[in-house]
Design an enzyme around this catalytic site. Sequence first.
Site, PDB file in Angstrom:
ATOM      1  N   ARG A 340      80.160 -72.273  14.947  1.00 23.38           N
ATOM      2  CA  ARG A 340      79.572 -71.462  16.013  1.00 23.38           C
ATOM      3  C   ARG A 340      80.281 -70.124  16.073  1.00 23.38           C
ATOM      4  O   ARG A 340      80.575 -69.625  17.161  1.00 23.38           O
ATOM      5  CB  ARG A 340      79.688 -72.195  17.358  1.00 23.38           C
ATOM      6  CG  ARG A 340      79.224 -73.638  17.359  1.00 23.38           C
ATOM      7  CD  ARG A 340      77.733 -73.779  17.198  1.00 23.38           C
ATOM      8  NE  ARG A 340      77.358 -75.188  17.110  1.00 23.38           N
ATOM      9  CZ  ARG A 340      77.361 -75.880  15.968  1.00 23.38           C
ATOM     10  NH1 ARG A 340      77.688 -75.276  14.840  1.00 23.38           N
ATOM     11  NH2 ARG A 340      77.011 -77.154  15.958  1.00 23.38           N
ATOM     12  N   ARG A 350      85.222 -66.983  18.496  1.00 27.70           N
ATOM     13  CA  ARG A 350      85.713 -68.279  18.031  1.00 27.70           C
ATOM     14  C   ARG A 350      86.199 -68.133  16.579  1.00 27.70           C
ATOM     15  O   ARG A 350      85.410 -67.917  15.677  1.00 27.70           O
ATOM     16  CB  ARG A 350      84.593 -69.304  18.109  1.00 27.70           C
ATOM     17  CG  ARG A 350      85.120 -70.726  18.231  1.00 27.70           C
ATOM     18  CD  ARG A 350      84.009 -71.721  18.191  1.00 27.70           C
ATOM     19  NE  ARG A 350      83.375 -71.956  19.477  1.00 27.70           N
ATOM     20  CZ  ARG A 350      82.555 -72.989  19.699  1.00 27.70           C
ATOM     21  NH1 ARG A 350      82.290 -73.836  18.725  1.00 27.70           N
ATOM     22  NH2 ARG A 350      81.998 -73.150  20.866  1.00 27.70           N
ATOM     23  N   ARG A 356      83.980 -81.133  17.576  1.00 28.20           N
ATOM     24  CA  ARG A 356      82.751 -81.947  17.696  1.00 28.20           C
ATOM     25  C   ARG A 356      81.610 -81.292  16.926  1.00 28.20           C
ATOM     26  O   ARG A 356      80.852 -81.949  16.214  1.00 28.20           O
ATOM     27  CB  ARG A 356      82.343 -82.147  19.158  1.00 28.20           C
ATOM     28  CG  ARG A 356      81.627 -80.973  19.810  1.00 28.20           C
ATOM     29  CD  ARG A 356      80.858 -81.387  21.036  1.00 28.20           C
ATOM     30  NE  ARG A 356      81.727 -81.772  22.122  1.00 28.20           N
ATOM     31  CZ  ARG A 356      82.162 -80.944  23.072  1.00 28.20           C
ATOM     32  NH1 ARG A 356      81.776 -79.682  23.031  1.00 28.20           N
ATOM     33  NH2 ARG A 356      82.946 -81.360  24.027  1.00 28.20           N
ATOM     34  N   ASP A 357      81.483 -79.960  17.070  1.00 28.37           N
ATOM     35  CA  ASP A 357      80.359 -79.269  16.418  1.00 28.37           C
ATOM     36  C   ASP A 357      80.378 -79.479  14.909  1.00 28.37           C
ATOM     37  O   ASP A 357      79.371 -79.834  14.293  1.00 28.37           O
ATOM     38  CB  ASP A 357      80.422 -77.762  16.727  1.00 28.37           C
ATOM     39  CG  ASP A 357      80.137 -77.471  18.185  1.00 28.37           C
ATOM     40  OD1 ASP A 357      80.558 -76.400  18.661  1.00 28.37           O
ATOM     41  OD2 ASP A 357      79.516 -78.323  18.851  1.00 28.37           O
ATOM     42  N   TRP A 487      80.538 -84.356  25.284  1.00 30.43           N
ATOM     43  CA  TRP A 487      79.631 -83.471  24.526  1.00 30.43           C
ATOM     44  C   TRP A 487      79.154 -82.287  25.386  1.00 30.43           C
ATOM     45  O   TRP A 487      79.005 -81.175  24.895  1.00 30.43           O
ATOM     46  CB  TRP A 487      78.412 -84.247  24.037  1.00 30.43           C
ATOM     47  CG  TRP A 487      77.345 -83.346  23.501  1.00 30.43           C
ATOM     48  CD1 TRP A 487      77.290 -82.817  22.243  1.00 30.43           C
ATOM     49  CD2 TRP A 487      76.231 -82.801  24.210  1.00 30.43           C
ATOM     50  NE1 TRP A 487      76.208 -81.977  22.126  1.00 30.43           N
ATOM     51  CE2 TRP A 487      75.542 -81.962  23.327  1.00 30.43           C
ATOM     52  CE3 TRP A 487      75.751 -82.954  25.511  1.00 30.43           C
ATOM     53  CZ2 TRP A 487      74.393 -81.268  23.695  1.00 30.43           C
ATOM     54  CZ3 TRP A 487      74.598 -82.259  25.889  1.00 30.43           C
ATOM     55  CH2 TRP A 487      73.936 -81.426  24.984  1.00 30.43           C
ATOM     56  N   ASP A 489      79.759 -79.462  27.570  1.00 30.35           N
ATOM     57  CA  ASP A 489      80.891 -78.582  27.918  1.00 30.35           C
ATOM     58  C   ASP A 489      80.953 -78.283  29.404  1.00 30.35           C
ATOM     59  O   ASP A 489      81.952 -77.779  29.905  1.00 30.35           O
ATOM     60  CB  ASP A 489      80.754 -77.245  27.164  1.00 30.35           C
ATOM     61  CG  ASP A 489      81.256 -77.351  25.741  1.00 30.35           C
ATOM     62  OD1 ASP A 489      80.745 -76.604  24.874  1.00 30.35           O
ATOM     63  OD2 ASP A 489      82.136 -78.200  25.504  1.00 30.35           O
ATOM     64  N   GLN A 686      69.595 -72.934  20.458  1.00 31.16           N
ATOM     65  CA  GLN A 686      70.400 -73.897  21.225  1.00 31.16           C
ATOM     66  C   GLN A 686      69.610 -74.485  22.397  1.00 31.16           C
ATOM     67  O   GLN A 686      69.672 -75.680  22.667  1.00 31.16           O
ATOM     68  CB  GLN A 686      71.647 -73.210  21.752  1.00 31.16           C
ATOM     69  CG  GLN A 686      72.567 -74.125  22.551  1.00 31.16           C
ATOM     70  CD  GLN A 686      73.612 -73.370  23.313  1.00 31.16           C
ATOM     71  OE1 GLN A 686      73.324 -72.736  24.332  1.00 31.16           O
ATOM     72  NE2 GLN A 686      74.841 -73.400  22.810  1.00 31.16           N
ATOM     73  N   THR A 705      73.703 -73.805  16.013  1.00 37.44           N
ATOM     74  CA  THR A 705      73.536 -74.830  17.044  1.00 37.44           C
ATOM     75  C   THR A 705      73.498 -76.202  16.386  1.00 37.44           C
ATOM     76  O   THR A 705      72.985 -76.353  15.266  1.00 37.44           O
ATOM     77  CB  THR A 705      72.247 -74.628  17.858  1.00 37.44           C
ATOM     78  OG1 THR A 705      71.970 -75.813  18.589  1.00 37.44           O
ATOM     79  CG2 THR A 705      71.062 -74.308  16.970  1.00 37.44           C
TER      80      THR A 705
END
Length: 797
Positions: A340, A350, A356-357, A487, A489, A686, A705
């Site tokens: 992402r 980022r 997790r992604d 999951w 956020d 997303q 996404t």
Amino acid sequence: MQYGHFDSEKREYVIDKPDTPAPWANYLGSPAYGAIISNNAGGYSFVKSGAAGRLIRYRFNEQDRPGRYIYLRDDKTNDYWSASWQPVGKPLDVYKSICRHGTGYTQIEADYKDIHSESLYYVPQDADYEVWRVKLTNNGKETRKLSCFGFVEFTCESFYEQDQVNLQYTQFITRTYFKDRFILQTINENCLNALNESRVETRFFGLAGAKVATYCGDRASFLGKYRDYGNPLSIENGKLDGTLNYNMNPCGALHTVLEIPSGKTVEFAFLMGQKRETAANELISRYEDASLPDKEIEQLKKYWHGKLANLKVQTPNENFNNMINTWNAYQCFITFVWSRAASLIYCGQRNGYGYRDTVQDIQGIIHLDPQMALEKIKFMISAQVSHGGALPLVKYDHNPGKEDKPEDETYRKSTGHPSYRADDTMWLFPTVWKYIAETGNAALLDEIIPYADSGEDTLFNHLKKAIGFSLNNLGIHGLPAGLHADWNDCLRLGAKGVSMFVALQLYYAFEIMIRFSKHKKDSAAEKEMTELKERFGKIIEERGWKTDRFVRGITENDETVGKPGDPEASLWLNPQSWAVISGFADEKRGGAILDLVHKELNTKYGARLMSPSYRKHAFDGALALLFNPSTKENGGIFLQSQGWIILAEALLGRGGRALEYYLESCPAAQNTIADTRLMEPYAYSQFTESVDSPFEGRSHVHWLTGTASTVMVGSVEGILGLRPDIDGLRLTPAIPKDWKSFTMEKTFRGNKLNIKVNNPDGKECGCKKLTVNGTAMEGNYIPASVLKTENEVILEM
Ligand code: NOJ
């Protein structure tokens, strides 16, 4: 309104109306060098990291500028235009533009006043520079004297935020030079003398195959006072003034003069990248060979089309085919590489992989490139901390065994991630299972992999540690705590509050560990996991089920979130779909809860994440309240979750519903309502605004996404029914009744399967007969042992 169409033969999306409702982008490059380009050549490029390796500027949230611009000027009439419709923006009744987005390349074609231009943008395979090959054809009767200008706006500093905000420093560290065929930009060049070579960065913008007539390295001189990229004074004047920046804003601008007889075509190439002077020179020399770009494009197509060919489907639904065969698949690789970190909305904060992604993104490419997936699985396993939790953000230059962790101030400071998330390691179980099932490579379970902080272990024990982390972080009622987030956020359930989503993921993790233990003949582990599954199953049943639904969680004040009668957020999508995916809900209850979802949460654009949206009745940890109702996590259609409801419906054999959900949020199926959707019709976004919004159906946050991988899994394992396990492949499609037949070409463990599914009686699921090379199989299962190099597989439903 429709702005383009799919060319499935060429695996391209062709935009023939350039005034798209938003910039429609494509990705070029590789982990070494990334580039995002829009249909009007807007966008930016970066080396390794969008946050820390930014080469050229892009103004986010504005007019899709600047970009990789090619200006053309008729030196007889002084009229000028750009080879992409923007930035000059000629009236569309006299200017024709076509943009072809392909796998790793984008070609923009324009026709204006009898000049046909083709600008082919690409990053050669595994290269760390980009090429813009320009072809100009004079379709008029007279010889044309044209000027062509290439332009990029370099950043002053590779760290995006520094370049954007720390101007009192970055405006005074860079300058440009003209080196015969290219502009060379240096940053902190004095450090060369100070033997601190690595501090020095040099970028180049060069021209091959044509002679540089004039040049400029200074943005202000290129644009002119109070001018913009759409009307640069230098282009108006027909020459660049040779100014090179010394402080302030650099650019790379090169001008060549061309004489093109009627019917003739000339071609040349602009090149850009981060190279030292010598290397830049050598590179430009290579591209004096005009045949190189076509060879490289063929190589790129061969590379990408080769990967995508590992699954080719032909179903009655063309939108489904286009997405599964090309665009959803390509998007899965893009999220796999860039997580992402770099898009036209993720602007570069980022600097690494979201745990997790990325572990989820891996799932999207396992059926197309299991080897590439394997490398990333091991990389992410090595980002697990020795107590079982996972680093929320994993740096690109992650160094297993030596990494700080959320307990360390240094980690929190450098990543902005204060603590562990409850779900990060839970994604390892379906991902490792899918990899081992796809490949049969169960030996991976015994491979030794380091932890992020210290020590090492077998992958199987890494997974046991992940379960240990959840068991050491239980909240009230003995269910997994929601911690900083699961999951979602926007759900802060904390150390005491519990997440039903994580509880169902843990239940599924036990199931997968039982399968691995059985395969490893590890009866102790099998017993341990079976007991844990039973124990948690009881608690989930007792605490997680309310009347007709699974709740979303329980706060640390013991308030149940997502129960019947709650004024807001009374029904949540993910606990329902994951009750089915995890195997917790049996067929009867599964059917009932998914019917409830269809009735209460489904809309024409997909199922909402929860309903009603939060407005007044949010508990402290419900941060979704920050968003407008029906937006993002606050009751929007969070497209990643569509993949799970598609899979859940398919697992229950309800093919009609599964495809209904698929088509509601399928970008290709929204190709004719682009002004509503806004985002690309060939890439998932997303989320989509839902019923509370005056802009219901409008999508946001393109390309990067988790939707890409979850919808791919929901489609391939769910609808198409390709469900491998360690010993073979179960073929169990869940399709709409009106799909009378469809075919698939699948590569499975190096063997080719030509699969024909016949559904004469209009079933949604089931298997009357399955044959492989004419031999009847037991039920719908194909043991890997019966497969040859090429196989004819026929399933009668
Ligand atoms: C987007 C984040 O990238 C992802 O990690 C998260 O699961 C979803 N938002 C839902 O909050």
